[in-house]
Design an enzyme around this catalytic site. Sequence first.
Site, PDB file in Angstrom:
ATOM      1  NE  ARG A  79       7.083   1.019   5.368  1.00 53.99           N
ATOM      2  CZ  ARG A  79       5.823   0.570   5.376  1.00 53.99           C
ATOM      3  NH1 ARG A  79       5.576  -0.707   5.099  1.00 53.99           N
ATOM      4  NH2 ARG A  79       4.828   1.374   5.656  1.00 53.99           N
ATOM      5  CG  HIS A  91       3.507   4.750   8.630  1.00 47.31           C
ATOM      6  ND1 HIS A  91       3.739   5.568   7.551  1.00 47.31           N
ATOM      7  CD2 HIS A  91       2.980   3.612   8.112  1.00 47.31           C
ATOM      8  CE1 HIS A  91       3.362   4.941   6.441  1.00 47.31           C
ATOM      9  NE2 HIS A  91       2.895   3.759   6.755  1.00 47.31           N
ATOM     10  CE  LYS A 106      25.576  -7.463  -5.534  1.00 42.77           C
ATOM     11  NZ  LYS A 106      25.873  -6.545  -6.644  1.00 42.77           N
ATOM     12  NE  ARG A 137      -2.201  -1.281   3.012  1.00 46.24           N
ATOM     13  CZ  ARG A 137      -2.567  -2.493   2.692  1.00 46.24           C
ATOM     14  NH1 ARG A 137      -3.588  -2.695   1.939  1.00 46.24           N
ATOM     15  NH2 ARG A 137      -1.895  -3.531   3.149  1.00 46.24           N
ATOM     16  CB  THR A 138       3.320   2.572   2.439  1.00 45.54           C
ATOM     17  OG1 THR A 138       2.477   2.236   3.520  1.00 45.54           O
ATOM     18  CG2 THR A 138       3.977   3.892   2.715  1.00 45.54           C
TER      19      THR A 138
END
Lengths: 173, 308
Positions: B108, B136, B86, B58-59
């Site tokens: 995020r 958030h 890596k 969604r975000t």
Amino acid sequence: MKAILTEQQVALSIKRLAYEIYENHLNLDNTVIIGIQPRGIYLSDRIVEELKTIIGDKKIQYGKLDITFYRDDVRKSLHVANATDIPFSIENKHVVIIDDVLWTGRTIRSALDALLDFGRASTVELCVLIDRRFSRELPIHADYVGAAIDTFSSQKVIVRWKQKGDKDEVVLM
Amino acid sequence: MELSTRHLLGIKDLTKDDINLILSTAEQFKEVLQRPVKKVPSLRDVTIVNLFYENSTRTRMSFELAERRLSADVLNFAASSSSAAKGETLLDTVNNILSMKVDMVVMRHSASGAPHFLAKHIPAAIINAGDGINEHPTQALLDAFSMREKTGRLEGLKVAIIGDIMHSRVALSNIYLLTKMGAEIMVAGPPTLIPKYITDAFGIRVEYNIKKALEWCDVANVLRIQLERQNQPLFSSLREYNIAYGINRRLLESLKKEIVIMHPGPINRGVELDSDVADGPFSIILNQVENGVAVRMAALYLLANRQE
């Protein structure tokens, strides 16, 4: 401070502009009126009011357009967005844009861009109360003009409206 | 009017004026999204990277759509399919991306404070799209936008935040925002999922009985049980959680009033919300998703203006 239009002259100009629009668009069947937010709305409200007295209470298609998100100086200064309300398609319509003062032409450039997002108009015309001549930065002209004036860019044109609690008048500072 | 901050790291840093400016700008963008052409040219000279170190549907899609609707150029980065796997450090990755002339970073991360760290070390504007169990902010903004749209106000609105408060960045951002906007807040759920200092820290109500919480509130913002962040069992089973704290149609109908049901998604159906509530008439869950794009457009637009 110098008066450009007095209260009586503003009233007469609005009447004349409404009649000129009426003359070119008879009945307004395929014509829509779009006021530019925020200050063009004071003028467009008055012209639409006038048009209603001319052609009766026939429904006039009247919308409001905010051009904030279409400005070419977004990164330089922040403008608070106002409501856009165009509850009809402008596809193949004759559009009359209404704003208070035409100066550099950049607002109208943005408005033309914004209008494209609501459909492909048949024609677009511009109606303003004050045209500051010889100060255009873009090739844009007005079709209906209340008063044309010559100004220096350092001067300010102030339009006052009775809707805002002042008396109608235009002054040059 | 402009925002008081260069980044959107958390609601904690915003003023009430900032929040009002974002919400009112979002209203104008919502109108843009109803047009035949749902796009404006505002950010056509801005490049934005979406840096996702944690999974998201969604975000990430909401941000990407918001960016494209503003005509920005968009770069996507998912940690799982990149050189981060890596062993490249966060700062190295971001500096490499920025050397490609990127203006804004939407990020995020599973570590709380990761975007704050980045904000200290790089010149680009940062929008926090969720950091660990901290904040958030855009979710709280879209929740507030949806609440205000549905009920007409935030001031004095009674909001119950229900479920996994302990591990929820949505809860924390919501609490900051609703407090600033003058709403009344209650958190409800099992004692193991509610931080014990929460009353001292925020002066908000705590309720352990779900029915009492629902009877008190105008809006119930139901949170997801975050099993991925719980290292030890905090309740005995999902089934038991559903029986004690899940919300179903029968429970809602036993109340003497109508309340609004919200959820930030993804829903654990049959755990915190039963399907007859999630898809029912009181739910505005899909409106939240719709509003998310407009709210993120507002945040991006207002922050792009703050960059030189």
